[in-house]
Design an enzyme around this catalytic site. Structure first.
Site, short mmCIF file in Angstrom:
data_model
loop_
_atom_site.label_atom_id
_atom_site.label_comp_id
_atom_site.label_asym_id
_atom_site.label_seq_id
_atom_site.Cartn_x
_atom_site.Cartn_y
_atom_site.Cartn_z
N VAL A 139 -70.46 -10.89 -28.17
CA VAL A 139 -69.67 -9.74 -27.31
C VAL A 139 -70.80 -8.84 -26.74
CG1 VAL A 139 -68.30 -7.68 -27.19
CG2 VAL A 139 -67.64 -9.44 -28.78
N LYS A 174 -63.25 -11.03 -25.89
CA LYS A 174 -64.35 -9.91 -26.28
C LYS A 174 -63.41 -8.98 -26.86
CE LYS A 174 -67.89 -11.85 -23.45
NZ LYS A 174 -68.70 -11.67 -21.97
N GLY A 177 -76.95 -17.20 -14.13
CA GLY A 177 -76.79 -17.54 -15.46
C GLY A 177 -75.90 -16.60 -16.28
N GLU A 217 -69.48 -18.23 -17.05
CA GLU A 217 -69.26 -19.42 -18.20
C GLU A 217 -69.17 -20.51 -17.29
OE1 GLU A 217 -68.29 -18.64 -21.59
OE2 GLU A 217 -69.34 -16.87 -20.67
N GLU A 258 -73.04 -11.94 -33.40
CA GLU A 258 -73.39 -10.88 -32.70
C GLU A 258 -73.66 -11.04 -31.31
OE1 GLU A 258 -74.42 -7.26 -33.40
OE2 GLU A 258 -73.97 -7.49 -31.59
N ILE A 275 -76.31 -6.23 -26.06
CA ILE A 275 -76.02 -5.00 -26.99
C ILE A 275 -75.58 -5.41 -28.20
CG2 ILE A 275 -74.43 -3.14 -26.63
CD1 ILE A 275 -74.02 -3.76 -23.72
N THR A 333 -78.00 -22.41 -20.87
CA THR A 333 -78.72 -21.26 -20.66
C THR A 333 -78.86 -20.48 -22.02
OG1 THR A 333 -77.34 -20.95 -18.71
CG2 THR A 333 -78.22 -19.02 -19.43
N LYS A 335 -67.06 -16.39 -28.30
CA LYS A 335 -66.07 -15.48 -28.66
C LYS A 335 -64.46 -15.94 -28.41
CE LYS A 335 -67.58 -16.04 -24.14
NZ LYS A 335 -68.75 -15.92 -23.49
N1 HSE Z 1 -69.81 -15.26 -18.82
C1 HSE Z 1 -70.03 -14.08 -19.77
C2 HSE Z 1 -70.03 -12.74 -18.84
C3 HSE Z 1 -71.28 -14.06 -20.53
O1 HSE Z 1 -70.28 -13.15 -17.54
O2 HSE Z 1 -70.21 -11.63 -19.15
C4 HSE Z 1 -71.16 -14.59 -21.89
O3 HSE Z 1 -70.29 -13.84 -22.45
#
Ligand code: HSE
Length: 435
Positions: free
Chosen positions: A135, A208, A190, A193, A132, A139, A16, A108
């Protein structure tokens, strides 16, 4: 003047996020090279499945035959790692650093669990690691804490850091979807994980939080030391009762500085519907950062998904191409052994609580329950118990109690006592209520 040499990029992974990075580098090539002062060239990509048909036409790069084909390629300056996981991905990044490449990662889990090893490795090879995208998806929270807020002592961070959980909670609350259908929706978009267990059990948010805590409070939290609860056991009944009381349930990752140390957790939390974090919906993330000088700040945006996460990866590449100095300085400072403020045990947390008890509907039950709470000095703020008059044969009822502020230790002792009462038919369900 001779044209500056392009920044030559090798990428590990084309899922992705990797696809988003390739698309962005291709479609925004002109503006990116203008900002970076030189061209950003994706030269080689390692894909898991070369024969897979992709939904987006991307071209102009070679397919790598192995990880070494990228990490040892003398024509590659920087390796982007967007595979995830902590074993293979760590080894590949270490190999890239050892071969003189800088690394840009969205990983992360590696930072949270093996940040010390990775940064030691980068330091010993004079390379840097940019992260960057690790997390908050799109953003720019890493840059904000490292640079924009560097004048502050950070007093607290409260974040919605997992898009999958926020999407699931939003759909369960607003559209009354059941949990599996809402999870499937998040996967289709998407957000999730490869193994969604890490999203829904709070591990991804804890990773995170550990990264943010390190940047903001110079503390290296072992992920296992962060108390965490996910949304995988959340009963729709509690979403409904919370709504009735004027609250929304969100999965929060929090860390607070206390004079004696720091306290952190990941947990579903009831938030008043009017608070900004309660209004963060779908796959969005938000991070509230409180600094001693700046006061309250709030960062909001798409926390997951192809293009938002690619935005963060490619921004790191632009900065690397134009000036590595900031990344080198950060790499020399971060994840070193340094004295950290102590992590306080969970029972030091003070919170209001939501408590749901499945009880026998018979005289004296309310008195027994309130007696237990009183004996632990816990004060009741409100109670809901609906009549079961339409089900005359069922002499059981849900009792929902909101408490006033209480120390977690005392509250959990009270819960243990309540669970042992004969009139309490199932283990008590409880969540903190956020400020
Ligand atoms: N799987 C994470 C989420 C996205 O759903 O926030 C990637 O950090």
């Amino acid at each position: 003047m001779p044209k500056p040499r392009p920044l030559r990029i090798g990428m590990l992974g084309m899922g992705t996020v990797g696809t988003g990075v390739a698309v962005l580098l291709q479609n925004s090539a002109h503006i990116l090279s203008h900002r970076a002062g030189r061209e950003l060239q994706l030269v080689k990509v390692l894909v898991k499945n070369p024969s897979k048909t992709r939904d987006t036409p991307i071209h102009g790069f070679k397919l790598a035959s192995s990880v070494e084909d990228i990490t040892r390629d003398p024509d590659i300056d920087v390796v982007v790692e967007v595979v995830g996981g902590t074993g293979w991905a760590f080894d590949a990044m270490a190999q890239a650093l050892a071969n003189g490449k800088d690394v840009v990662t969205a990983n992360k889990a590696v930072l949270a669990t093996r940040g010390g090893e990775l940064f030691d490795f980068a330091r010993s090879h004079g390379r840097c690691v940019a992260f960057e995208a690790s997390v908050g998806g799109g953003i720019p929270i890493i840059g904000a804490i490292q640079r924009g807020l560097s004048a502050n002592r950070i007093l607290g961070i409260q974040g919605i850091l997992n898009g999958t959980c926020n999407y699931i909670l939003t759909r369960m609350t607003d559209d009354h979807l059941d949990y599996p259908t809402a999870l499937k929706g998040a996967q289709d978009l998407g957000f999730a994980e490869a193994d969604p267990t890490l999203d829904v059990n709070g591990t991804d948010a804890a990773h995170k939080l550990a990264v943010l805590a390190h940047l903001a409070m110079d503390t290296t939290l072992g992920v296992d030391s962060i108390s965490r609860r996910g949304i995988d056991e959340l009963d729709p009944l509690d979403i409904r009762f919370a709504g009735e009381l004027g609250y929304t349930i969100r999965l929060l990752a929090e860390i607070w500085c206390d004079p004696d140390g720091i306290i952190s957790h990941v947990s579903p939390v009831l938030l008043r519907k009017t608070t900004p974090l309660a209004q963060v919906r779908g796959g969005f993330n938000a991070v509230r950062v409180i600094g001693d000088a700046v006061g309250e700040t709030l960062f909001y945006g798409a926390g997951a998904g192809r293009m938002p996460t690619a935005s963060a990866v490619v921004s790191d590449l632009v900065e690397l191409a134009s000036s590595r100095d900031g990344f080198m300085a950060a790499t020399s400072r971060l994840w070193r052994d340094s004295p950290s403020p102590p992590l306080l045990p969970q029972d030091k947390l003070r919170s209001r609580y939501y408590l749901r008890l499945h009880v026998l509907d018979r005289p004296g039950v309310m008195a027994e329950v309130s007696g237990v709470l009183a004996s632990h000095s816990i004060s009741i703020a409100s109670v809901i118990q609906h009549e079961t008059i339409d089900q005359p044969n069922i002499s059981q009822v849900q009792m929902v109690i909101m408490t006033h502020l209480a120390p977690a230790g005392k509250f959990l002792d009270a819960v243990r006592s309540l669970d042992s009462l004969g009139c309490v038919l199932a283990k008590a369900v409880h969540y903190p209520v956020g400020e």
